[in-house]
Enzyme design. Structure first.
Site, short mmCIF file in Angstrom:
data_model
loop_
_atom_site.label_atom_id
_atom_site.label_comp_id
_atom_site.label_asym_id
_atom_site.label_seq_id
_atom_site.Cartn_x
_atom_site.Cartn_y
_atom_site.Cartn_z
N GLY A 1 0.59 -5.16 0.77
CA GLY A 1 -0.58 -5.21 -0.09
C GLY A 1 -0.26 -5.81 -1.46
O GLY A 1 -1.15 -6.34 -2.13
N GLU B 1 4.34 -5.51 7.18
CA GLU B 1 3.52 -4.56 7.94
C GLU B 1 4.01 -4.33 9.36
O GLU B 1 3.92 -3.22 9.88
CB GLU B 1 2.05 -5.03 7.96
CG GLU B 1 1.30 -4.83 6.65
CD GLU B 1 1.49 -5.96 5.65
OE1 GLU B 1 2.35 -6.83 5.89
OE2 GLU B 1 0.79 -5.96 4.63
N ALA C 1 0.86 -1.18 0.00
CA ALA C 1 0.00 0.00 0.00
C ALA C 1 0.90 1.23 0.00
O ALA C 1 2.04 1.17 0.46
CB ALA C 1 -0.88 -0.02 1.24
N GLU D 1 -0.39 -9.47 -0.97
CA GLU D 1 -1.82 -9.80 -0.79
C GLU D 1 -2.56 -9.77 -2.12
O GLU D 1 -3.44 -10.60 -2.38
CB GLU D 1 -2.45 -8.82 0.21
CG GLU D 1 -1.91 -9.01 1.63
CD GLU D 1 -2.38 -7.93 2.58
OE1 GLU D 1 -2.01 -6.76 2.37
OE2 GLU D 1 -3.11 -8.24 3.54
N1 DAK Z 1 4.61 3.33 -0.51
C1 DAK Z 1 5.01 4.53 -0.97
N2 DAK Z 1 6.19 4.72 -1.59
C2 DAK Z 1 6.99 3.64 -1.74
C3 DAK Z 1 6.63 2.36 -1.26
C4 DAK Z 1 5.37 2.22 -0.63
N3 DAK Z 1 4.91 1.06 -0.19
N4 DAK Z 1 7.63 1.50 -1.54
C5 DAK Z 1 8.57 2.22 -2.15
N5 DAK Z 1 8.20 3.50 -2.29
C6 DAK Z 1 8.93 4.59 -2.89
C7 DAK Z 1 10.10 5.00 -1.98
O1 DAK Z 1 9.65 5.88 -0.97
C8 DAK Z 1 11.01 5.67 -3.00
O2 DAK Z 1 10.50 6.96 -3.28
P1 DAK Z 1 11.48 8.24 -3.33
O3 DAK Z 1 12.21 8.22 -2.01
O4 DAK Z 1 12.36 7.92 -4.54
O5 DAK Z 1 10.54 9.37 -3.54
C9 DAK Z 1 10.81 4.81 -4.26
O6 DAK Z 1 9.56 4.14 -4.09
C10 DAK Z 1 11.89 3.76 -4.44
O7 DAK Z 1 12.00 3.02 -3.24
P2 DAK Z 1 13.38 2.87 -2.45
O8 DAK Z 1 14.27 4.03 -2.68
O9 DAK Z 1 13.02 2.53 -1.05
O10 DAK Z 1 14.00 1.60 -3.20
P3 DAK Z 1 14.95 0.49 -2.57
O11 DAK Z 1 15.39 -0.36 -3.73
O12 DAK Z 1 15.98 1.06 -1.67
O13 DAK Z 1 13.98 -0.41 -1.67
C11 DAK Z 1 11.94 -1.61 -1.16
C12 DAK Z 1 12.90 -1.10 -2.24
C13 DAK Z 1 10.71 -2.19 -1.84
C14 DAK Z 1 12.64 -2.72 -0.34
C15 DAK Z 1 11.59 -0.44 -0.23
O14 DAK Z 1 11.09 0.61 -1.04
C16 DAK Z 1 10.54 -0.78 0.79
O15 DAK Z 1 10.83 -1.40 1.82
N6 DAK Z 1 9.31 -0.35 0.49
C17 DAK Z 1 8.23 -0.47 1.43
C18 DAK Z 1 7.73 -1.87 1.54
C19 DAK Z 1 6.61 -1.87 2.49
O16 DAK Z 1 6.77 -1.79 3.73
N7 DAK Z 1 5.42 -1.82 1.92
C20 DAK Z 1 4.22 -1.58 2.67
C21 DAK Z 1 3.84 -2.79 3.45
S1 DAK Z 1 2.45 -2.40 4.42
C22 DAK Z 1 -4.75 -0.88 4.47
C23 DAK Z 1 -4.67 -2.21 4.26
C24 DAK Z 1 -3.48 -2.78 3.96
C25 DAK Z 1 -2.36 -2.03 3.90
C26 DAK Z 1 -2.45 -0.67 4.14
C27 DAK Z 1 -3.62 -0.07 4.41
N8 DAK Z 1 -5.96 -0.28 4.76
C28 DAK Z 1 -7.11 -1.07 5.01
C29 DAK Z 1 -6.05 1.16 4.82
C30 DAK Z 1 -1.14 -2.64 3.57
C31 DAK Z 1 -0.05 -2.13 4.01
C32 DAK Z 1 1.18 -2.51 3.39
O17 DAK Z 1 1.26 -2.87 2.24
#
Ligand code: DAK
Length: 260
Positions: free
Chosen positions: A113, A136, A67, A116
């Site tokens: 997400g 998460e 997400a 998922e």
């Molecule tokens: N959201 C927003 N931006 C993201 C992102 C994300 N999930 N993942 C990556 N980006 C953005 C980074 O901020 C970066 O942007 P800038 O800094 O260049 O502006 C760009 O994409 C490139 O990412 P990185 O610079 O971090 O690239 P790396 O190769 O160093 O790392 C990575 C890649 C995928 C390992 C890293 O970006 C990362 O850890 N990303 C986050 C993974 C994560 O934690 N995803 C979210 C999991 S929680 C909900 C229900 C469900 C959910 C939410 C709400 N509701 C019912 C409301 C689910 C939640 C999730 O999915």
């Protein structure tokens, strides 16, 4: 409807659906979720003349990196996390119950997400650089789009619990070994495999395919499980740990959780 964040192409009765936000690693923001709902729930809902859908991410780094953290930080803070999770679960259920098979072509990160979303599809084909995880807990929340239910179904309770509690990522080979993905292949072969599978299924009885999907899903749909997930997700979005976890991601630092 015209889409901002989805690209749709159709060749030989196969719909190629691409999530197109490569700068954010195709993270699912509200608009993208809305468009997926529109695609599966309305625009293509009655399209019986297609073999199926191949869902993938734009670029070669990510399927969907979760997400959109920057956006849902605001939305979850202001809104009702439980209701939001229910809405998201509904969109993913539309994919799971789509009348034609949906193949996730997982071409990079499938996190949170994103994992998922891949699990809501009927089949998963991973490219060799794909990785999977439910990170998460790093943000102080839990999976809210069915991850606590579907990951168990694919890989069993023990390994699913480990992945959800640690937030660890697994690579495509391990995902294959565990049964999370059907095939791991180099990029071109992976795309071709998705087409071949849908073409083959397209030669089978369409009603039989649709009813198979329905019957398989009936075994796995436990409203109490999804309801508990939504309620638990809502509870975590009200914590200061979530504020801390999401801020730490945006500020690119390690979170300092307090358990409150
Ligand atoms: N959201 C927003 N931006 C993201 C992102 C994300 N999930 N993942 C990556 N980006 C953005 C980074 O901020 C970066 O942007 P800038 O800094 O260049 O502006 C760009 O994409 C490139 O990412 P990185 O610079 O971090 O690239 P790396 O190769 O160093 O790392 C990575 C890649 C995928 C390992 C890293 O970006 C990362 O850890 N990303 C986050 C993974 C994560 O934690 N995803 C979210 C999991 S929680 C909900 C229900 C469900 C959910 C939410 C709400 N509701 C019912 C409301 C689910 C939640 C999730 O999915």
């Amino acid at each position: 409807m015209s889409y901002q964040n989805l690209r749709v192409e159709e060749h030989d009765r196969i719909v190629h659906l691409t999530i197109d936000r490569p700068k954010a690693l195709n993270a699912l923001n509200a608009q993208t979720l809305h468009e997926l709902n529109q695609f599966f729930g309305t625009d293509y809902r009655d399209r019986t003349n297609i073999h199926g859908v191949i869902l993938t991410g734009s670029g070669d780094r990510a399927f969907v990196a979760g997400a959109d953290i920057k956006e849902f930080m605001e939305v979850a803070r202001d809104g009702n996390g439980q209701a939001m999770a229910h809405r998201g679960q509904e969109v993913f259920a539309r994919i799971e119950n789509f009348h034609r098979p949906v193949v996730a072509l997982v071409n990079g990160f499938a996190l949170g997400g994103g994992c998922e979303l891949a699990m809501a599809c009927h089949l998963r084909i991973a490219t060799e650089n794909a990785s999977f995880g439910q990170p998460e807990v790093n943000l102080g929340i839990i999976p809210g789009y069915g991850g606590t239910q579907r990951l168990n179904q694919y890989i069993g309770k023990g390994k699913a619990t480990e992945l959800i509690l640690t937030g660890n990522r697994i690579d495509a080979e391990e995902a294959h070994r565990l049964g999370l993905v059907n095939y791991v292949l180099p990029r071109k072969e992976a795309a071709q495999k998705a087409i071949d599978l849908l073409t083959l299924i397209g030669t089978k009885g369409p009603v039989a395919v649709q009813q198979s999907i329905r019957a398989i899903n009936a075994y796995y749909s436990n409203p109490a499980g999804y309801g508990t997930e939504a309620e638990a997700f809502g509870a975590t979005t009200r914590t200061s740990d979530f504020e801390e976890g999401a801020s730490a991601f945006v500020e690119k630092r390690i979170p300092n959780f307090k358990g409150e």
